[in-house]
Design a protein around this motif. Structure first.
Motif, short mmCIF file in Angstrom:
data_model
loop_
_atom_site.label_atom_id
_atom_site.label_comp_id
_atom_site.label_asym_id
_atom_site.label_seq_id
_atom_site.Cartn_x
_atom_site.Cartn_y
_atom_site.Cartn_z
N CYS A 84 0.82 -1.20 0.00
CA CYS A 84 0.00 0.00 0.00
C CYS A 84 0.86 1.26 0.00
O CYS A 84 0.43 2.30 -0.52
N ALA A 85 2.04 1.21 0.59
CA ALA A 85 2.89 2.39 0.63
C ALA A 85 3.24 2.88 -0.77
O ALA A 85 3.53 4.06 -0.97
N VAL A 86 3.21 1.96 -1.74
CA VAL A 86 3.51 2.33 -3.13
C VAL A 86 2.24 2.38 -3.98
O VAL A 86 2.00 3.32 -4.72
N ASP A 87 1.39 1.36 -3.85
CA ASP A 87 0.23 1.24 -4.72
C ASP A 87 -0.90 2.19 -4.36
O ASP A 87 -1.67 2.60 -5.23
N ALA A 116 11.16 -4.34 -1.54
CA ALA A 116 12.02 -3.65 -2.50
C ALA A 116 11.20 -2.65 -3.32
O ALA A 116 11.66 -1.53 -3.59
N ARG A 117 9.99 -3.05 -3.71
CA ARG A 117 9.10 -2.12 -4.40
C ARG A 117 8.77 -0.93 -3.50
O ARG A 117 8.73 0.22 -3.95
N ALA A 118 8.53 -1.20 -2.23
CA ALA A 118 8.08 -0.17 -1.31
C ALA A 118 9.11 0.93 -1.12
O ALA A 118 8.75 2.09 -0.89
N VAL A 119 10.39 0.58 -1.19
CA VAL A 119 11.44 1.60 -1.02
C VAL A 119 12.10 1.93 -2.35
O VAL A 119 13.21 2.45 -2.40
N HIS A 120 11.40 1.60 -3.44
CA HIS A 120 11.81 1.99 -4.79
C HIS A 120 13.20 1.45 -5.16
O HIS A 120 13.99 2.14 -5.80
N ALA A 121 13.48 0.22 -4.73
CA ALA A 121 14.76 -0.40 -5.05
C ALA A 121 14.63 -1.48 -6.11
O ALA A 121 15.63 -1.90 -6.69
N ALA A 122 13.41 -1.93 -6.39
CA ALA A 122 13.25 -3.10 -7.25
C ALA A 122 13.65 -2.84 -8.69
O ALA A 122 14.26 -3.69 -9.35
#
Length: 984
Positions: free
Chosen positions: A639-642, A880-886
């Motif tokens: 949810c932090a990203v989406d 990784a998606r949540a902290v924009h590392a993926a």
């Protein structure tokens, strides 16, 4: 005393109707405080606590529910995706939610170009099924991936492609409906002979149709005089469908009645050819007013070739930047830099479609060649780039929901429509009103049909603010009527605009709406107070003057972006409902399995907000409704990203559980799984004994059952030699802190279970010319502690982590963290929980994924390139998606010559300790099997699958069918040694 008596009476009625409904319907019935709290709001400004919720399994359940409610004289409201913006989706009534069970596409006839669906069908599910035959359902609101057909019928939804496909009303052929009391009807379109045939046959539909025919004759003149002639008239009832001299279309009359008349149980809808080839032209203008002024010319130039014409202004762009929504896509906007410099700008997105590429190209070329030279133009033929541009437009609601300076923007005047040739006049006049009242907002929407959306900084908290708001919307309504417009161009009337309908139609036609409702609902019990005889537009407010700011203050996380308030953080949720989407992204994995609103990000946020109000559910940290809703939160951080408003439920869960268990013992599995870093530290000293205890048939079962850990999964095996104890780490003197160019952090999962992964990364980094330090002093970020709310211990663990790494932090040495969940802790929880320690923020900035580090330093250029374009599919860890590392993994592979794609398979469902909890294991397994594993296998077909996250790799090992190809890790791929990393 009278109020208490009324409350007791209502409670008695609720108890009796609940018991009767449980006996009458096969679907679930939920009158608990948690369900009532979750369904108290939709996406609007309004809040009304329902009596209870029914989830019907079929039409027979709906009949039984409406019959039972009539016997107890309680009101009823229907609900689909719960994204209504005018208050029509909440009421003090029994909610009938169709989205859990009645979700079937019953028939799709490509020859007749029709589909027969249940009301809970998600629009995009129907569109995907229709696309197999080159067809589509035309109306497509921005919520197309999660809105339901029943909700679209209730609101008469439109969307981007209503320009060529029409509104929902234009695409409905027949409806099966149930009225209050349980009467069933099937309505369609009837000429005089068809009507007479029904009368002769004594069909149940004949009675309502006769009444509607009479109303059509009585009000025909007023309809001709007062119904505005524009494509986006959504306000009011569709009296134009029952006028004399044409077939009486009762089904289309009922579209847009917002469950104030009947509940729809089945719909036959029209499908249209879907243009196979599409082109998009982005047009830039000096201001949004000039973009609006250009609409008639664009429509005239493009003619019927246009299938969509959307627009937005610079204010939307600024809000997207402020809230980090689709910012990468903004590069596609012509003259954006110039617009930012002058402080104004407007853009139109003109879409063309055809059934051949040549025709689509020809139409687009003719259009572009006819544009004035002063217009900035970008043509997009590539579907991927088109999707990027559309993502800007679809950011509208999420970007405008929160102010750039903090706090909420509100709906309340977001949906008017005017003739397209008067759009510029309308926008200028409303903007002038904004200045007068001190309001501000962004413009975006369906410029091609004169329907433009906005959200504003209305003050609904104070009596003075409410008074100003009322005066503003009354003047705005009069303006729209003077321009020949409609108060609603898409979202419906509900409570926001129901009171204003007399300004648009006059009292006689509003009385006609009342009489139409009486044909189907003479007792006035269907969604009362909405559209017809509505509640005042400034009543039942969600954030009105009576709204409370709670004294229950969080104690661990700072909630810096929300003025230190968990309550305000939870209020970020404006009910968009994207967490109910299950075709893309991560959130919300547990909802995707349970289909329970309480297990969506939105549902959990609403429950937290209701906790702080203390009306429906207790205002207490020991709130069981909230605990139960959070129990199935995987803390995946999706949810932090989406979430378009960046609701961060993982953080909210950790804070709540820390408060909930303060001074109380936790369940045994929380200790067993939350303390795994310390247990692993001990186990790595005697790994053979630990593995034997965890795998021995008798002892293992007893140990795990005693700890509340599942026995359905094999326990992960400890490596024979932990990373910190490995000879090449401990036995050799590593580089001095001054000499090291990078630190490779031995997180618990890598150290104890997968040291081979770290050794492979060490080899990659050294091959890239790095001098790698691996600390041997034990410390842990405490990743499992957050899911259990053990935040006191987490803080102590993080301080030890800072102590161990202090020498490198002081030198600014980058710290590479192989495990994505631990990297997320470094970047997210660490600086939040230890904001008083300047080392925390510095370490958060130094923490990188291996791929990020290689790209940032340029060291990747010293690595061997792929032999040929090797095809690779990367599954990113949720954190990784949540902290924009993926995305760095894919960029690294691209740079090294691989043909790499990033999979969008969602959360694996294991989520660290979640899937090892005995009570959560079935949900974890269902999440993995329902969507994640099939997508990995289909979307990654014929590609080497790369999985680096410990949880994801473990879930794959547990769920993948026997004989499935084993995934590799990124460092092994780069070293040319694909295969599961060997321990030790």
């Amino acid at each position: 005393m009278a109020e208490r008596g009324n409350a007791a009476e209502r409670g008695g009625t609720a108890a009796s109707v609940e018991a009767a409904l449980r006996a009458a319907v096969r679907g679930e019935v939920d009158f608990g405080s948690g369900a009532r709290a979750v369904y108290a709001t939709d996406s609007s400004n309004y809040r009304q606590v329902p009596i209870g919720v029914v989830f019907p399994r079929d039409e027979a359940d709906v009949v039984s529910a409406l019959r039972t409610c009539a016997e107890h004289d309680v009101p009823v409201i229907g609900r689909g995706g719960g994204t209504s913006l005018a208050g029509q989706g909440c009421n003090e009534a029994v909610v009938v939610d169709f989205s859990r069970h009645m979700t079937a596409i019953l028939d799709l006839d490509p020859q007749a170009r029709t589909a027969r669906v249940q009301p809970g069908v998600v629009l995009d599910d129907l569109r995907r099924a229709a696309e197999e035959h080159g067809l589509t359902f035309g109306p497509d609101p921005a919520t197309h991936a999660w809105c339901t057909l029943g909700g679209m019928i209730g609101n008469n939804s439109c969307g981007t492609h209503a320009l060529f496909a029409g509104k929902t009303v234009d695409n409905v052929e027949r409806l099966r409906v149930v009225a209050y009391g349980g009467a069933q009807y099937e309505f369609g379109s009837y000429d005089e002979e068809q009507y007479a045939s029904l009368v002769r046959a004594g069909a149940p539909e004949a009675g309502p149709l006769g009444s509607l025919r009479e109303l059509g004759r009585r009000y025909a003149g007023l309809v001709a005089d007062r119904f505005p002639d524009l494509p986006r008239r959504v306000s009011g009832f569709n009296l134009d469908q029952i006028l004399p001299g044409r077939p009486l279309h009762a089904a289309r009359l009922l579209v847009g009645t917002e469950s104030t008349c009947v509940l729809v149980t089945e719909a036959s809808v029209r499908l249209i050819p879907s243009p196979a080839h599409r082109r998009l032209v982005v047009l830039g203008y000096p201001s949004v007013f000039e973009a609006a002024d250009a609409v008639p010319a664009v429509l005239g130039t493009a003619g019927e070739r246009l299938i969509g014409l959307e627009g937005f202004d610079l204010a939307l762009v600024r809000q997207m930047r402020a809230h980090r929504l689709n910012t990468e896509q903004l590069r596609l906007l012509p003259d954006l830099d110039a617009a930012l410099e002058r402080g104004s700008g407007g853009w139109l997105l003109a879409e063309f479609g055809a059934h051949s590429a040549a025709e689509a190209d020809a139409r687009t070329t003719r259009f572009v060649s006819g544009l004035p030279a002063c217009v900035s133009v970008l043509r997009l033929d590539d579907p991927a780039r088109q999707r990027e541009a559309w993502a800007i437009r679809e950011s509208g609601l999420g970007a405008t929901a929160l102010r750039e300076s903090g706090g909420h923007n509100m709906e309340g005047w977001e949906d008017a429509a005017v003739p397209p040739d008067k759009l510029g006049t309308y926008l200028r006049a409303i903007t002038t009103l904004w200045r007068e009242y001190g309001y501000e907002g962004a413009w975006y929407g369906h410029f091609g049909q004169g329907c433009v959306h906005t959200r504003n900084n209305f003050d609904l908290h104070t009596p003075a603010g409410l008074s100003a708001y009322r005066r503003y919307v009354e003047r705005a309504a009069d303006l729209v009527v003077s321009l020949g417009g409609s108060l609603s161009g898409e979202h419906g009337d509900g409570q926001s605009r129901g009171e204003l309908l007399e300004r648009m139609y006059g009292p006689e036609l509003v009385d006609a709406f009342r009489q139409v409702k009486a044909v189907f609902d003479p007792r006035g019990r269907m969604n009362p107070g909405k559209v017809v005889d509505p509640y005042p537009l400034d009543a039942n407010l969600r954030f009105g003057p009576d709204y409370r700011s709670s004294a229950l203050l969080p104690g661990f996380f700072p909630f810096a972006d929300d003025e230190g308030s968990l309550q305000q953080a939870a209020e970020r949720c404006v009910g968009v409902g994207r967490c109910r989407r299950d075709d893309a992204g991560v959130m919300c994995p547990s909802y995707r399995v349970t289909r329970d609103e309480r297990h969506s990000t939105r549902g959990r946020a609403k429950l937290l907000v209701e906790l702080f109000q203390g009306e429906v559910t207790p205002q207490s940290w020991r709130n069981e409704d909230v605990r139960e809703a959070l129990d199935l939160c995987l803390a995946c951080k999706g949810c932090a990203v989406d979430c378009p408003t960046h609701v961060d439920m993982a953080t909210y869960k950790a804070e709540f559980l820390a408060q909930y268990y303060r001074g109380h013992a936790r369940p045994r599995e929380m200790y067993a799984l939350g303390l795994i870093p310390w247990l692993a530290r001990v186990a790595t000293r005697m790994p053979r004994l630990a593995n034997a205890a965890l795998s021995a048939p008798g002892i293992s079962v007893l140990l795990r059952r005693a700890a509340g850990v599942t026995t359905r999964r094999p326990a992960p095996r400890f490596a024979e030699t932990a990373l910190r104890r490995h000879s090449c780490i401990r036995g050799a003197a590593g580089p001095s802190p001054d000499a090291a160019t990078v630190v490779l952090w031995p997180d618990t999962f890598t150290d104890a279970y997968r040291p081979g992964l770290a050794l492979a990364w060490k080899a990659v980094l050294e091959a890239a010319g790095e001098t790698v330090a691996v600390p041997t002093s034990w410390a842990c970020c405490g990743r499992p502690l957050y899911d259990t709310g053990m935040l006191d211990l987490a803080r102590r663990a993080l301080r030890r982590l800072l102590d161990v790494l202090e020498v490198y932090i002081a030198r600014g040495t980058p710290v590479v963290v192989p495990e994505p969940s631990c990297l997320a802790t470094f970047r997210d929880e660490l600086p939040k929980l230890l904001g008083d320690d300047p080392r925390a923020d510095r370490l958060a900035r130094l923490a990188r994924s291996p791929a990020e580090h290689l790209l940032a330093t340029g060291a990747h250029t010293r690595l061997a390139r792929a032999a040929g374009a090797r095809r690779v599919a990367v599954h990113p860890h949720c954190h990784a998606r949540a902290v924009h590392a993926a995305e760095a993994d894919r960029r690294l592979l691209d740079a090294l010559g691989y043909d790499a794609i990033m999979l969008d398979a969602g959360c694996c469902g294991l989520a660290g300790s979640f899937g090892f909890s005995a009570k959560h294991e079935p949900v974890s397994r269902a999440i993995g099997r329902r969507q994640w594993l099939p997508k990995l296998q289909s979307d990654g077909d014929d590609r080497t699958l790369v999985i680096d996250g410990f949880s994801c790799a473990t879930q794959y090992a547990h769920l993948a069918p026997q004989g499935s190809p084993a995934p590799t890790t990124l460092p092994e791929l780069l070293l040319g040694e694909p295969g599961t990393p060997r321990a030790g």
